[in-house]
Design an enzyme around this catalytic site. Structure first.
Site, PDB file in Angstrom:
ATOM      1  N   PHE A  13       0.903  -1.253   0.036  1.00 36.79           N
ATOM      2  CA  PHE A  13      -0.050   0.161  -0.062  1.00 36.79           C
ATOM      3  C   PHE A  13       0.933   1.348   0.018  1.00 36.79           C
ATOM      4  O   PHE A  13       1.904   1.516   0.801  1.00 36.79           O
ATOM      5  CB  PHE A  13      -1.055  -0.142   1.173  1.00 36.79           C
ATOM      6  CG  PHE A  13      -2.022   0.949   1.182  1.00 36.79           C
ATOM      7  CD1 PHE A  13      -3.234   0.665   0.668  1.00 36.79           C
ATOM      8  CD2 PHE A  13      -1.788   2.526   1.733  1.00 36.79           C
ATOM      9  CE1 PHE A  13      -4.271   1.841   0.693  1.00 36.79           C
ATOM     10  CE2 PHE A  13      -2.771   2.970   1.860  1.00 36.79           C
ATOM     11  CZ  PHE A  13      -3.920   2.989   1.296  1.00 36.79           C
TER      12      PHE A  13
ATOM     13  N   ASP B   2       0.872  -4.843   8.643  1.00 36.70           N
ATOM     14  CA  ASP B   2      -0.279  -3.880   8.541  1.00 36.70           C
ATOM     15  C   ASP B   2      -1.318  -4.843   8.229  1.00 36.70           C
ATOM     16  O   ASP B   2      -1.589  -5.533   7.442  1.00 36.70           O
ATOM     17  CB  ASP B   2      -0.033  -3.014   7.440  1.00 36.70           C
ATOM     18  CG  ASP B   2      -1.227  -2.070   7.275  1.00 36.70           C
ATOM     19  OD1 ASP B   2      -2.391  -2.246   7.796  1.00 36.70           O
ATOM     20  OD2 ASP B   2      -0.927  -0.791   6.716  1.00 36.70           O
TER      21      ASP B   2
ATOM     22  N   TYR C 159     -11.603   1.946  10.048  1.00 39.63           N
ATOM     23  CA  TYR C 159     -12.601   2.519   9.562  1.00 39.63           C
ATOM     24  C   TYR C 159     -12.950   1.261   8.306  1.00 39.63           C
ATOM     25  O   TYR C 159     -13.957   1.546   7.463  1.00 39.63           O
ATOM     26  CB  TYR C 159     -12.613   3.788   8.759  1.00 39.63           C
ATOM     27  CG  TYR C 159     -11.290   3.987   7.887  1.00 39.63           C
ATOM     28  CD1 TYR C 159     -11.276   3.637   6.756  1.00 39.63           C
ATOM     29  CD2 TYR C 159     -10.340   4.681   8.524  1.00 39.63           C
ATOM     30  CE1 TYR C 159      -9.914   3.697   5.982  1.00 39.63           C
ATOM     31  CE2 TYR C 159      -9.116   4.946   7.931  1.00 39.63           C
ATOM     32  CZ  TYR C 159      -9.002   4.484   6.437  1.00 39.63           C
ATOM     33  OH  TYR C 159      -7.833   4.416   5.771  1.00 39.63           O
ATOM     34  N   LYS C 160     -12.278   0.198   8.245  1.00 43.71           N
ATOM     35  CA  LYS C 160     -12.788  -0.630   7.130  1.00 43.71           C
ATOM     36  C   LYS C 160     -13.547  -1.672   7.768  1.00 43.71           C
ATOM     37  O   LYS C 160     -14.752  -1.376   7.953  1.00 43.71           O
ATOM     38  CB  LYS C 160     -11.373  -1.449   6.450  1.00 43.71           C
ATOM     39  CG  LYS C 160     -10.454  -0.218   6.046  1.00 43.71           C
ATOM     40  CD  LYS C 160      -9.158  -0.341   5.407  1.00 43.71           C
ATOM     41  CE  LYS C 160      -8.706   0.622   4.678  1.00 43.71           C
ATOM     42  NZ  LYS C 160      -7.234   0.320   4.334  1.00 43.71           N
TER      43      LYS C 160
ATOM     44  N   ARG D  81     -12.470  -3.828  -7.619  1.00 36.58           N
ATOM     45  CA  ARG D  81     -12.362  -4.332  -6.130  1.00 36.58           C
ATOM     46  C   ARG D  81     -13.918  -4.453  -5.690  1.00 36.58           C
ATOM     47  O   ARG D  81     -14.675  -3.909  -5.462  1.00 36.58           O
ATOM     48  CB  ARG D  81     -11.785  -3.371  -5.203  1.00 36.58           C
ATOM     49  CG  ARG D  81     -10.355  -3.568  -5.528  1.00 36.58           C
ATOM     50  CD  ARG D  81      -9.675  -2.929  -4.188  1.00 36.58           C
ATOM     51  NE  ARG D  81     -10.242  -1.765  -3.359  1.00 36.58           N
ATOM     52  CZ  ARG D  81      -9.783  -1.312  -2.266  1.00 36.58           C
ATOM     53  NH1 ARG D  81      -8.780  -1.796  -1.641  1.00 36.58           N
ATOM     54  NH2 ARG D  81     -10.416  -0.340  -1.870  1.00 36.58           N
TER      55      ARG D  81
END
Ligand code: PLP
Length: 390
Positions: A125, A191, A216-217, A362
């Protein structure tokens, strides 16, 4: 071709089906982007409103003690720890994932003095890659996933990896890579942004060192929710305070001229925590109450299996997501040369996923609230859209 009735039957037999009622979801929308912004859990709005009215509005400054504000980063951290397979006292909720990455990269460096190099993976990422580059400078090795074990030598301080790849959904074997790094004398900074809340984790059992992740995912803590850091207890005695601010001081209100670290992971705190956001996250975590992560994982894999099978049957787009269950998280990606156009058309049909350059569509399957019929209807829409675009 798998009929819609099969998906309906799976929903009827789903022991987790009732959990969807713990969320406020708009009617008629198929939300397959909970890997990017989790849905709003029921109760968050009222709890935050009450915190504003009562705690802030009436209790004012006394709320720091009386309403538990001061301990909220640690209390929420422990609740997240339960989803990480981490015993209490090893997780704090604070700052953003990016800032926490910076802090734990500094911690990793301090845990292995005399070793210069960090190793990370191609395609990590962006924020992880930028920060690893920033902290390690010329001493960063960026290698292909298959070459990771071979890159670990006696000069490596830390392996810095994302567990579930944000672009492909491919998942590393956390325990095996942790063991390989330890064998080489290095620590690992994981991560877990795309893992926590969707994949069962066993950080303590795996002998993990350091981890960060988003809230927040799949944790549904709300946009920009406080992220979290994990440091294994065995590292606490030598734990460097990476951004030594007053909130991470041993005695913050003594206002001492020199920094003395608070015990354990509290020293990872720097400044005043965002209480309203922590309240929202704390309440959002109630959505996991009584949920077995093994059941959650089983549903996640069944949803992604069904999606892959239906796409094979009806759409025929290539997927970079591993088809072997053990090798993927809770998302499936598909490749299409005109991915943005395809996604825009899907969104017009109320099927929400997202795109990542250059050609990746996605789809995230948050097992707390996505249904099997959502999967079927999403592929039905996708089949129509791809036909129109081609
Ligand atoms: C989502 C995500 C981030 C986001 O970091 P922020 O600081 O919250 O913007 C970082 N790393 C990974 C692997 C992610 O998936």
């Amino acid at each position: 071709v798998t009929p819609r009735a099969d998906a309906e039957a799976l929903d009827s037999a789903d022991p987790l089906a009732g959990l969807r009622r713990r969320f406020c979801l708009p009617d008629g929308v198929i939300y397959l982007d909970g890997n990017s912004l989790g849905a709003l859990p029921d109760g968050v709005e009222a709890r935050v409103a009450a915190a504003i009215r009562t705690e802030w509005g009436s209790d004012l400054i006394a709320a720091w003690d009386d309403d538990g504000w001061w301990d909220l980063p640690v209390a929420v951290g422990d609740r997240i720890g339960a989803l990480l397979g981490a015993a209490p006292g090893q997780v704090v909720a604070c700052d953003s994932t990016s800032v926490n990455l910076y802090k734990l990269l500094r911690v990793a460096e301090a845990l292995r003095p005399g070793r210069a190099r960090f190793v990370t993976q191609h395609g990590n990422f962006p924020t992880d890659a930028y920060l690893a580059q920033h902290v390690a400078g010329k001493c960063l090795d960026v290698v292909a996933a298959d070459d990771l074990p071979g890159a670990l030598d006696t000069d490596v301080a830390a392996l810095v990896l994302t567990h579930v790849d944000y672009r492909t959904g491919a998942m590393h074997d956390l325990a095996a890579l942790t063991a390989a790094a330890h064998h080489a004398g290095a620590v690992v900074l994981w991560d877990l942004s795309h893992s926590v809340g969707a994949v069962p984790l066993a950080l303590d059992a795996a002998g993990a060192d350091l981890a960060v992740g988003c809230s927040y995912k799949y944790l549904n803590g709300g946009p920009g929710a406080p992220a979290w850091c994990y440091v294994a207890r065995r590292h606490h005695d030598t734990l460097a305070a990476p951004l030594p601010g007053w909130v991470g001081h041993a005695d913050p209100f003594a206002m001492e001229p020199a920094y003395r670290p608070a015990p354990g992971v509290r020293r990872l705190l720097t400044g005043t925590p965002g209480i309203l956001a922590l309240r929202a996250l704390d309440t959002a975590l109630d959505a996991f109450a009584g949920v077995s992560l093994t059941d959650l994982r089983a549903k996640s894999l069944a949803l992604t299996d069904l999606f892959l099978r239906l796409v094979d049957e009806r759409v025929g787009l290539a997927s970079p997501t591993p088809h072997r269950a053990a090798d993927r998280g809770s998302q499936v990606s598909l490749c299409h040369p005109r991915a943005p156009e395809v996604m825009a058309a899907l969104v017009r049909r109320s099927v929400i996923g997202d795109v990542r350059p250059p050609d990746v569509l996605r789809f995230g399957f948050a097992p707390l609230y996505v249904r099997y019929v959502d999967v079927w209807d999403a592929v039905d829409a996708l089949a129509g859209v791809v036909r129109d675009v081609d």
